[in-house]
Structure formats: structure tokens, C-alpha cells
Scaffold this motif. Structure first.
Motif, mmCIF file in Angstrom:
data_model
loop_
_atom_site.group_PDB
_atom_site.id
_atom_site.type_symbol
_atom_site.label_atom_id
_atom_site.label_comp_id
_atom_site.label_asym_id
_atom_site.label_seq_id
_atom_site.Cartn_x
_atom_site.Cartn_y
_atom_site.Cartn_z
ATOM 1 N N ALA A 88 -4.461 3.948 -3.012
ATOM 2 C CA ALA A 88 -4.150 2.422 -2.949
ATOM 3 C C ALA A 88 -5.611 1.701 -3.562
ATOM 4 O O ALA A 88 -5.011 0.830 -3.432
ATOM 5 C CB ALA A 88 -4.279 2.965 -0.898
ATOM 6 N N TYR A 89 -6.886 2.776 -4.329
ATOM 7 C CA TYR A 89 -7.328 2.119 -4.299
ATOM 8 C C TYR A 89 -7.290 0.750 -5.473
ATOM 9 O O TYR A 89 -7.507 -0.707 -5.713
ATOM 10 C CB TYR A 89 -8.711 3.243 -4.945
ATOM 11 C CG TYR A 89 -9.679 1.941 -5.607
ATOM 12 C CD1 TYR A 89 -10.862 0.941 -5.317
ATOM 13 C CD2 TYR A 89 -9.845 2.500 -6.968
ATOM 14 C CE1 TYR A 89 -12.291 0.432 -5.080
ATOM 15 C CE2 TYR A 89 -11.600 1.388 -7.055
ATOM 16 C CZ TYR A 89 -12.160 0.562 -6.600
ATOM 17 O OH TYR A 89 -12.906 0.088 -7.324
ATOM 18 N N HIS A 92 -3.125 0.513 6.438
ATOM 19 C CA HIS A 92 -3.868 -0.588 5.553
ATOM 20 C C HIS A 92 -5.438 0.262 4.865
ATOM 21 O O HIS A 92 -5.059 1.095 4.386
ATOM 22 C CB HIS A 92 -5.317 -0.270 6.968
ATOM 23 C CG HIS A 92 -5.836 0.785 7.674
ATOM 24 N ND1 HIS A 92 -4.949 1.989 8.209
ATOM 25 C CD2 HIS A 92 -6.897 1.420 7.405
ATOM 26 C CE1 HIS A 92 -6.036 2.840 8.557
ATOM 27 N NE2 HIS A 92 -7.273 2.046 7.795
ATOM 28 N N PHE A 93 -6.333 -0.771 4.662
ATOM 29 C CA PHE A 93 -7.291 0.036 3.087
ATOM 30 C C PHE A 93 -8.530 -0.178 4.117
ATOM 31 O O PHE A 93 -8.090 -1.907 4.195
ATOM 32 C CB PHE A 93 -7.231 -0.796 1.534
ATOM 33 C CG PHE A 93 -8.347 -0.090 1.161
ATOM 34 C CD1 PHE A 93 -7.903 1.558 -0.039
ATOM 35 C CD2 PHE A 93 -9.167 -0.514 0.824
ATOM 36 C CE1 PHE A 93 -8.308 1.944 -0.565
ATOM 37 C CE2 PHE A 93 -9.347 -0.020 -0.261
ATOM 38 C CZ PHE A 93 -9.461 1.152 -1.042
ATOM 39 N N TYR A 105 -5.133 9.108 0.079
ATOM 40 C CA TYR A 105 -4.167 8.105 0.357
ATOM 41 C C TYR A 105 -5.504 6.941 -0.489
ATOM 42 O O TYR A 105 -5.020 6.131 -1.084
ATOM 43 C CB TYR A 105 -4.418 8.042 2.202
ATOM 44 C CG TYR A 105 -3.718 5.972 2.336
ATOM 45 C CD1 TYR A 105 -2.680 5.685 2.270
ATOM 46 C CD2 TYR A 105 -4.807 5.362 2.772
ATOM 47 C CE1 TYR A 105 -1.912 4.484 2.303
ATOM 48 C CE2 TYR A 105 -4.402 4.100 2.173
ATOM 49 C CZ TYR A 105 -3.068 3.777 2.450
ATOM 50 O OH TYR A 105 -2.376 2.755 3.132
ATOM 51 N N ASN A 106 -6.389 6.851 0.091
ATOM 52 C CA ASN A 106 -7.290 5.756 -0.486
ATOM 53 C C ASN A 106 -7.573 6.324 -2.254
ATOM 54 O O ASN A 106 -7.494 4.745 -2.723
ATOM 55 C CB ASN A 106 -8.374 6.095 -0.152
ATOM 56 C CG ASN A 106 -8.949 5.563 1.667
ATOM 57 O OD1 ASN A 106 -8.124 4.812 2.308
ATOM 58 N ND2 ASN A 106 -10.513 6.758 2.297
ATOM 59 N N ALA A 140 -5.348 -2.189 -4.184
ATOM 60 C CA ALA A 140 -6.700 -2.522 -3.494
ATOM 61 C C ALA A 140 -7.937 -3.414 -3.069
ATOM 62 O O ALA A 140 -8.030 -4.626 -3.618
ATOM 63 C CB ALA A 140 -7.437 -1.840 -2.109
ATOM 64 N N LEU A 180 1.079 -0.621 0.015
ATOM 65 C CA LEU A 180 0.032 -0.237 0.283
ATOM 66 C C LEU A 180 0.747 1.077 -0.065
ATOM 67 O O LEU A 180 1.889 1.553 0.214
ATOM 68 C CB LEU A 180 -0.914 -0.131 1.139
ATOM 69 C CG LEU A 180 -2.111 -0.945 0.841
ATOM 70 C CD1 LEU A 180 -2.525 -1.744 3.041
ATOM 71 C CD2 LEU A 180 -2.914 -0.988 -0.170
#
Length: 401
Positions: free
Chosen positions: A258-259, A187-188, A254-255, A262, A134
Motif C-alpha cells: 500500500a505504501y 485503510h492505511f 499489506y503496508n 499511500a 488500496l
């Protein structure tokens, strides 16, 4: 690669953030149907911030984070550990060869309702971690907490299937005061709502993105409240500044980063849940090497259930619990596909390559109204022409399934 149960995320986090043990002991009985009550979650927040401030005091100023993002992340992880403990502290780890085959399997139109979770909340770990990580400090994704629960005051709202993807830092270990701050592991979180039995992973993800459940966009209402609060404080004479990016905006950035990773990991996790739905054998419980041997001996050999439960409870309070291996055996004929013919090649000479696997929804039951998942595994075509361009080969022994 040998698997070390001590390295599994739940136990690793409890070693890094020992204050979480007290949080779990206090709140585990306030977690109903996989969800903490509002009051219990606020207590988790308060305890987490107290631990963060105490750890921060022990760090030199130059090492202190500029924001409280790490504290917020640790509090969120602790809340998932409470749900994990309330669900029975069940952990399953997948051997690397199984992870590799699942990674070459198409999820297709498998419904999320086709999956049968062995526990309401459990941790699913990848032995050795994946080859991706991540955003943030160097890390590899090493598993996820899988949580399923009904929602609403009367459990009458569409159920949720959530994945809390974890990672392991590869630039550690970090030790000493504030180690859990300096060694923060990204984390996600992906909470998916199941609106109908026919929901697919992609459909649930699309809906979660549209509703912003995965946090790809900052919450405009929360941003407005933050700015209003800052303005009111300034009007009252307090020298309050507004950061260039708020925590909501940092989380969204961040999301977003990361997506893409993820999303692929979510497909892998759903493939693993499909495999678990076929009810494969689970290996014997494996206890961490660091667990007190005397208590483990009582759990494994005591003659009365009460003594075994008491010893297991003491181990759990100290952050130790058993882990089971997904014991899906690969027979030689099933795993060696070097002589398999590819129907699309029409005699052309090709290099060694993997033919991807998929799932079959086989009708069964009364009137053939039910569906059973059958794994059509990936096969290696033309191994006689050398190693495939991508992927690893694992030596397996012939065993009866």
C-alpha cells in the motif's frame, strides 16, 4: 459529481458497524489530547471482538474469514472514530476540481509546521473518491482522518501528525448479517512525528519508515513473543499451530504493497492542509439526507443555543453530523491558463499540458520572521491545441475571491 454527505466515511462506517456508536458514546470522554487511555483502548478491543464474534456466528462457514485481521482493522477504525468524536466530529470535503489541482501541485520543501490545522482531529474527504485504491477488494481512496496531538505525560514529547487513510468499496454495497466483515474497507495508517519546525513531509516519512512507525516490517519482538507463546502452549499439551504468516507479517506485507500509493495520497493530503492553512471559506453545514429532518430543523432554526446543542447531540449519537465544503473559489482568469506562455518552450510547438503548481512561503509579520503559504496554482498551457494527455478539465464560473 454530486456529493452525498451520507457517503462520507465516518457516517458510512457507523452504518456498517453500528456497534461503534455505543463504543464512541462510552469512550469519547476517555480520549484526551486525541489519544485513548490504555484502559479505554482495551475496552474498545473487547467490544470490537465481541461484535466480531457475534457477527461471525451469523455467517455461513464458507464466508467466514480465515483470520481475525478484519476484526483488528475495525477495532483500529473505531478507535479513530472515538478521537474524531472527541475532537468535535468536524468533517470537510474537497470538490473534485480542487482535488485535481492539488494533485498537480508540488509540495516541495514546505514544512509540516507551516500547516495550520483547523481542528485537532477531523475528517478530510475527497468528493467521489480518488482514481486509486488500496490493496485488497476493489476500492477507491475517499479521504483520511487527520489527527494532531502532543505526546508524553506532560505533553513534552515531540508532537505527532497522523493520517488514517480510508477507502470505499466499489463492489458493494454489502448488506445483511456480517456485512461489515464481508464489506471490509482497507485503510492505511501513517503516524508522523515532528521533531523540529523545519520537518518536511519527506523527512517525517523517512523517519517514520526508519522507526517502523508505518509498519513496513514485522515487529521482531512481537514475533518472538508470539512464537514463544505457541511453544509454551504446545509444551503444556495444547494443540496450537503457528500459521504460515503471522498477523504481524501479513500487516507488513499489506503496508509494503500500500505504501507507494499511500505516499502519493499523503502528499495530496498535505497539499490540502496547506490550502486549509490559507484560511479559505467553508460552505454552510450540509446534513446527510438520511438524518432525521425534525432534528436537523431544530439544529438549523431553533431560537435557543441549548435546543440546538441538544438536537445536534441526538443526531451525533445516531451517527449523523454536518459536513462542510471547502469553498475555495476559482476565478475565470485564474483557472483558464490556455494562453499562458511557458518560459522554457522558446517558441517550440507543444501539445496542451499542465504546468504544475507549487507553494510559496511568503515572509510576513514582525521582522518578516513568520511565513504565510501562497498557492501558485497549476495552469493549463496551450489549451487551444486540444485536451491535455492527462487530467480532467472542469468548468468554473468567474467569482470574486
Amino acid at each position: 459529481m454530486a456529493f452525498d454527505a451520507d457517503a462520507l466515511h465516518p457516517m458510512r462506517f457507523l452504518r456498517q458497524f453500528p456497534e461503534a456508536k455505543a463504543i464512541i458514546r462510552r469512550e469519547v470522554n476517555h480520549c484526551h489530547n486525541g489519544l485513548l487511555s490504555g484502559e479505554a483502548f482495551q475496552r474498545v478491543v473487547n467490544a470490537g471482538m465481541t461484535a466480531y464474534n457475534q457477527a461471525l456466528d451469523k455467517l455461513p462457514f464458507e464466508k467466514r474469514p480465515a483470520t481475525t485481521d478484519i476484526a483488528v482493522a475495525a477495532i483500529g477504525t473505531a478507535a479513530h472514530l472515538v478521537a474524531f468524536a472527541a475532537g468535535g466530529r468536524n468533517s470537510i470535503w474537497l470538490p473534485a476540481e480542487i482535488v485535481a489541482l492539488l494533485g498537480r501541485t508540488e509540495l516541495g520543501d514546505i514544512r509540516l509546521a507551516d500547516m495550520r490545522l483547523p481542528f485537532r482531529c477531523f475528517y478530510l474527504g475527497f468528493a467521489g473518491g480518488l482514481e486509486v485504491g488500496l490493496p485488497g477488494a476493489p476500492n477507491v481512496i475517499d479521504g483520511a482522518y487527520v489527527e494532531s496531538f502532543a505526546r508524553g505525560p506532560n505533553n513534552d514529547v515531540a508532537p505527532s501528525l497522523s493520517f488514517y487513510i480510508t477507502s470505499r468499496r466499489t463492489d458493494g454495497p454489502h448488506r445483511g448479517p456480517g456485512a461489515w466483515i464481508l464489506g471490509h474497507e482497507p485503510h492505511f495508517f501513517a503516524p508522523l512525528t515532528l521533531n523540529s519546525p523545519g520537518d518536511t513531509l519527506q523527512g517525517a516519512l523517512d523517519r517514520a519508515i526508519s522507526a517502523n512507525d508505518v509498519g513496513l516490517r514485522p515487529d521482531p519482538d512481537a514475533l518472538a513473543r508470539l512464537r514463544q507463546g505457541v511453544e509454551e502452549a504446545r509444551n503444556d499439551g495444547f494443540p496450537v499451530g503457528l500459521p504460515a504468516l503471522s498477523g504481524y507479517e501479513r500487516d507488513a506485507l499489506y503496508n509494503q504493497a500500500a505504501y507507494p500509493t499511500a505516499r502519493n495520497v499523503l502528499a495530496l493530503l498535505c497539499n490540502a492542509l496547506c490550502l486549509l492553512s490559507t484560511e479559505p471559506a467553508l460552505g454552510a453545514p450540509e446534513w446527510p439526507k438520511q438524518a432525521p429532518a425534525s432534528l436537523v430543523n431544530v439544529v438549523e432554526n431553533a431560537t435557543t443555543p441549548k435546543r440546538r446543542r441538544t438536537a445536534a447531540g441526538r443526531l451525533a449519537e445516531d451517527g449523523y453530523f454536518a459536513v462542510r465544503r471547502l469553498d475555495f473559489r476559482l476565478g475565470m482568469a485564474e483557472s483558464r491558463a490556455d494562453e499562458a506562455a511557458d518560459p522554457d518552450l522558446s517558441g517550440r510547438e507543444v501539445a496542451a499540458h499542465w504546468r504544475r503548481g507549487h507553494w510559496r512561503r511568503q515572509p510576513h509579520g514582525p521582522g518578516l520572521t513568520e511565513r504565510r503559504l501562497i498557492w501558485i496554482r497549476p495552469v493549463l498551457v496551450r489549451q487551444d491545441r486540444g485536451e491535455p494527455a492527462v487530467g480532467h478539465l472542469y468548468a468554473v464560473t468567474e467569482q470574486d475571491r
